[in-house]
Design a protein around this motif. Structure first.
Motif, PDB file in Angstrom:
ATOM      1  N   PHE A  98      40.097  65.012   9.046  1.00 54.32           N
ATOM      2  CA  PHE A  98      39.807  65.032  10.476  1.00 54.32           C
ATOM      3  C   PHE A  98      40.832  64.168  11.207  1.00 54.32           C
ATOM      4  O   PHE A  98      41.554  63.363  10.603  1.00 54.32           O
ATOM      5  CB  PHE A  98      38.367  64.584  10.755  1.00 54.32           C
ATOM      6  N   ALA A  99      40.895  64.349  12.532  1.00 55.86           N
ATOM      7  CA  ALA A  99      42.036  63.853  13.312  1.00 55.86           C
ATOM      8  C   ALA A  99      42.303  62.359  13.147  1.00 55.86           C
ATOM      9  O   ALA A  99      43.435  61.955  12.889  1.00 55.86           O
ATOM     10  CB  ALA A  99      41.837  64.195  14.788  1.00 55.86           C
ATOM     11  N   THR A 100      41.287  61.518  13.307  1.00 55.72           N
ATOM     12  CA  THR A 100      41.559  60.081  13.265  1.00 55.72           C
ATOM     13  C   THR A 100      41.875  59.595  11.852  1.00 55.72           C
ATOM     14  O   THR A 100      42.529  58.572  11.691  1.00 55.72           O
ATOM     15  CB  THR A 100      40.392  59.268  13.856  1.00 55.72           C
ATOM     16  N   ALA A 101      41.431  60.341  10.834  1.00 52.06           N
ATOM     17  CA  ALA A 101      41.824  59.987   9.465  1.00 52.06           C
ATOM     18  C   ALA A 101      43.310  60.223   9.256  1.00 52.06           C
ATOM     19  O   ALA A 101      43.947  59.581   8.414  1.00 52.06           O
ATOM     20  CB  ALA A 101      41.011  60.788   8.454  1.00 52.06           C
ATOM     21  N   VAL A 102      43.880  61.167  10.035  1.00 51.73           N
ATOM     22  CA  VAL A 102      45.315  61.433   9.950  1.00 51.73           C
ATOM     23  C   VAL A 102      46.118  60.373  10.693  1.00 51.73           C
ATOM     24  O   VAL A 102      47.326  60.271  10.527  1.00 51.73           O
ATOM     25  CB  VAL A 102      45.627  62.853  10.492  1.00 51.73           C
ATOM     26  N   ALA A 103      45.443  59.550  11.499  1.00 51.01           N
ATOM     27  CA  ALA A 103      46.147  58.504  12.248  1.00 51.01           C
ATOM     28  C   ALA A 103      46.617  57.371  11.345  1.00 51.01           C
ATOM     29  O   ALA A 103      47.655  56.759  11.615  1.00 51.01           O
ATOM     30  CB  ALA A 103      45.249  57.950  13.346  1.00 51.01           C
ATOM     31  N   ALA A 104      45.898  57.076  10.278  1.00 46.56           N
ATOM     32  CA  ALA A 104      46.273  55.936   9.443  1.00 46.56           C
ATOM     33  C   ALA A 104      45.897  56.125   7.984  1.00 46.56           C
ATOM     34  O   ALA A 104      46.725  55.993   7.088  1.00 46.56           O
ATOM     35  CB  ALA A 104      45.636  54.662   9.986  1.00 46.56           C
ATOM     36  N   LEU A 105      44.649  56.436   7.725  1.00 52.30           N
ATOM     37  CA  LEU A 105      44.126  56.448   6.353  1.00 52.30           C
ATOM     38  C   LEU A 105      44.863  57.428   5.448  1.00 52.30           C
ATOM     39  O   LEU A 105      45.435  57.047   4.425  1.00 52.30           O
ATOM     40  CB  LEU A 105      42.628  56.778   6.383  1.00 52.30           C
ATOM     41  N   VAL A 106      44.857  58.699   5.804  1.00 50.86           N
ATOM     42  CA  VAL A 106      45.413  59.723   4.924  1.00 50.86           C
ATOM     43  C   VAL A 106      46.930  59.612   4.780  1.00 50.86           C
ATOM     44  O   VAL A 106      47.451  59.697   3.659  1.00 50.86           O
ATOM     45  CB  VAL A 106      44.984  61.129   5.391  1.00 50.86           C
ATOM     46  N   PRO A 107      47.703  59.422   5.859  1.00 47.29           N
ATOM     47  CA  PRO A 107      49.156  59.314   5.676  1.00 47.29           C
ATOM     48  C   PRO A 107      49.575  58.175   4.755  1.00 47.29           C
ATOM     49  O   PRO A 107      50.508  58.325   3.962  1.00 47.29           O
ATOM     50  CB  PRO A 107      49.675  59.100   7.103  1.00 47.29           C
ATOM     51  N   ARG A 108      48.909  57.043   4.852  1.00 47.08           N
ATOM     52  CA  ARG A 108      49.273  55.917   3.985  1.00 47.08           C
ATOM     53  C   ARG A 108      48.989  56.246   2.520  1.00 47.08           C
ATOM     54  O   ARG A 108      49.796  55.941   1.632  1.00 47.08           O
ATOM     55  CB  ARG A 108      48.506  54.664   4.403  1.00 47.08           C
ATOM     56  N   ALA A 109      47.842  56.866   2.275  1.00 48.96           N
ATOM     57  CA  ALA A 109      47.517  57.251   0.901  1.00 48.96           C
ATOM     58  C   ALA A 109      48.486  58.309   0.391  1.00 48.96           C
ATOM     59  O   ALA A 109      48.927  58.261  -0.767  1.00 48.96           O
ATOM     60  CB  ALA A 109      46.078  57.762   0.833  1.00 48.96           C
ATOM     61  N   LEU A 110      48.826  59.277   1.240  1.00 53.13           N
ATOM     62  CA  LEU A 110      49.766  60.327   0.844  1.00 53.13           C
ATOM     63  C   LEU A 110      51.148  59.757   0.541  1.00 53.13           C
ATOM     64  O   LEU A 110      51.805  60.175  -0.415  1.00 53.13           O
ATOM     65  CB  LEU A 110      49.878  61.366   1.956  1.00 53.13           C
ATOM     66  N   SER A 111      51.598  58.819   1.352  1.00 51.15           N
ATOM     67  CA  SER A 111      52.912  58.228   1.136  1.00 51.15           C
ATOM     68  C   SER A 111      52.987  57.514  -0.204  1.00 51.15           C
ATOM     69  O   SER A 111      53.956  57.664  -0.959  1.00 51.15           O
ATOM     70  CB  SER A 111      53.239  57.252   2.275  1.00 51.15           C
ATOM     71  N   ALA A 112      51.951  56.738  -0.524  1.00 44.08           N
ATOM     72  CA  ALA A 112      51.923  56.030  -1.800  1.00 44.08           C
ATOM     73  C   ALA A 112      51.855  57.012  -2.969  1.00 44.08           C
ATOM     74  O   ALA A 112      52.516  56.832  -3.995  1.00 44.08           O
ATOM     75  CB  ALA A 112      50.736  55.067  -1.837  1.00 44.08           C
ATOM     76  N   PHE A 113      51.060  58.074  -2.806  1.00 47.83           N
ATOM     77  CA  PHE A 113      50.934  59.078  -3.864  1.00 47.83           C
ATOM     78  C   PHE A 113      52.264  59.791  -4.082  1.00 47.83           C
ATOM     79  O   PHE A 113      52.686  59.995  -5.222  1.00 47.83           O
ATOM     80  CB  PHE A 113      49.847  60.087  -3.489  1.00 47.83           C
ATOM     81  N   ARG A 114      52.927  60.197  -3.014  1.00 53.10           N
ATOM     82  CA  ARG A 114      54.202  60.917  -3.157  1.00 53.10           C
ATOM     83  C   ARG A 114      55.272  60.053  -3.799  1.00 53.10           C
ATOM     84  O   ARG A 114      56.092  60.540  -4.593  1.00 53.10           O
ATOM     85  CB  ARG A 114      54.685  61.406  -1.784  1.00 53.10           C
TER      86      ARG A 114
END
Length: 304
Positions: A98-114
């Motif tokens: 959902f939108a606000t999860a894309v503001a901080a939570l998910v991108p940071r986790a995705l960056s670390a995973f990638r």
């Protein structure tokens, strides 16, 4: 037909000797001979001629060899593909949020995973929680980061819910608002303020919990996107609730106020997967990164 018999046959054919094949495979010569005999019985034809010095393939042996090699090569490739998925050297991970999860939570986790697993192909789709859950159920995404909605949490019979954090609400007001100098505010103090929300029905918005408790906001403007909501606030058209995950993207001409504890509402944020369905190695590992990121955001110096 046992693939072990094909492996023995291929080794004998390549080395041209039962003795050499036995040494390579760490079998006895008699064990190799028995397995060749078993394969010959399986195909119903003689495959090798035993010579004083080594062996020679019969016509049937020559005909079988490329097929044996193809089967064994495909099996090796299949095993490697599974190993790559287990080690996260390959594969894909499709995330909904959902939108606000894309503001901080998910991108940071995705960056670390990638960074840790560059061989995994990543994709991200944004949406509202109900639609994300339907996409998850349909197999269009592998994991969805969702939140509680006015109707309640996602159905635990359909989805496994991995709790990440509880998100508190803030009040966004123009920088020159009469309450802008306050740290916290009561909802009753905003009773006459025009609100900006995604719907004119309070129960369908972030104000739903407060509305259920008796606070009836005056929603003058229905705006769906956060950039639009905050733009309206900055222009002095009203105030709005902002989830704490979205706080870091607040423009400088807007002030965020905390809600008084008696008026505070929170929404629970989960990573959802389909109930009863095995987690892929990529999903299982990504859940770890989501939890770690959520823990960082809950710290006093975190963005959340």
């Amino acid at each position: 037909m046992e693939t072990r018999l094909l492996e023995v046959f291929r080794t004998v054919a390549h080395l041209g000797s039962i003795t050499a094949a036995a040494q390579r495979l760490r079998f006895t010569q008699s064990a190799v001979s028995r397995q060749i005999a078993a394969l010959e019985a399986e195909v119903g034809a003689r495959l090798l001629d035993r010579l004083p010095r080594g062996i020679a393939l019969t016509e049937q042996g020559h005909a079988l060899l490329p097929y044996a090699e193809a089967v064994l090569d495909r099996l090796t490739a299949a095993r490697q593909a599974v190993d790559d998925l287990d080690s996260l050297d390959a594969g894909r991970l499709r995330i909904g949020a959902f939108a606000t999860a894309v503001a901080a939570l998910v991108p940071r986790a995705l960056s670390a995973f990638r960074t840790a697993f560059p061989g995994v192909t990543l994709s991200l789709v944004e949406g509202f929680t109900p639609a994300l859950l339907e996409r998850l159920s349909a197999g269009e995404v592998d994991v969805s980061v969702v939140s509680t909605v006015p109707a309640g949490p996602p159905d635990p019979d359909r989805f496994d819910l991995h709790h990440l954090l509880d998100e508190r609400m803030l009040v966004a007001v123009p920088r020159d608002h009469r309450l802008a100098g306050r740290r916290t505010v009561r909802l009753a103090e905003l009773a006459d303020e025009p609100f900006i929300a995604n719907s004119t029905r309070p129960e369908e918005t972030l104000l739903g919990v407060s509305a259920a408790a008796g606070f009836r906001p005056r929603i003058d403007f229905a705006v769906g996107e956060w950039t639009g909501k905050l733009g309206c606030v900055a222009a002095g058209l009203g105030v709005t609730l902002v989830p704490s995950l979205a706080a870091r993207g607040t423009p400088a001409d807007i002030t965020l106020l905390g809600l008084h504890p008696d008026d505070q509402s929170v929404r629970r944020v989960y990573a959802a997967t389909v109930a009863g369905r095995s987690l892929s190695p990529a999903v299982a590992r990504f859940l770890t990164y989501l939890r770690e990121t959520a823990r960082d955001l809950r710290r006093p110096d975190g963005a959340g």
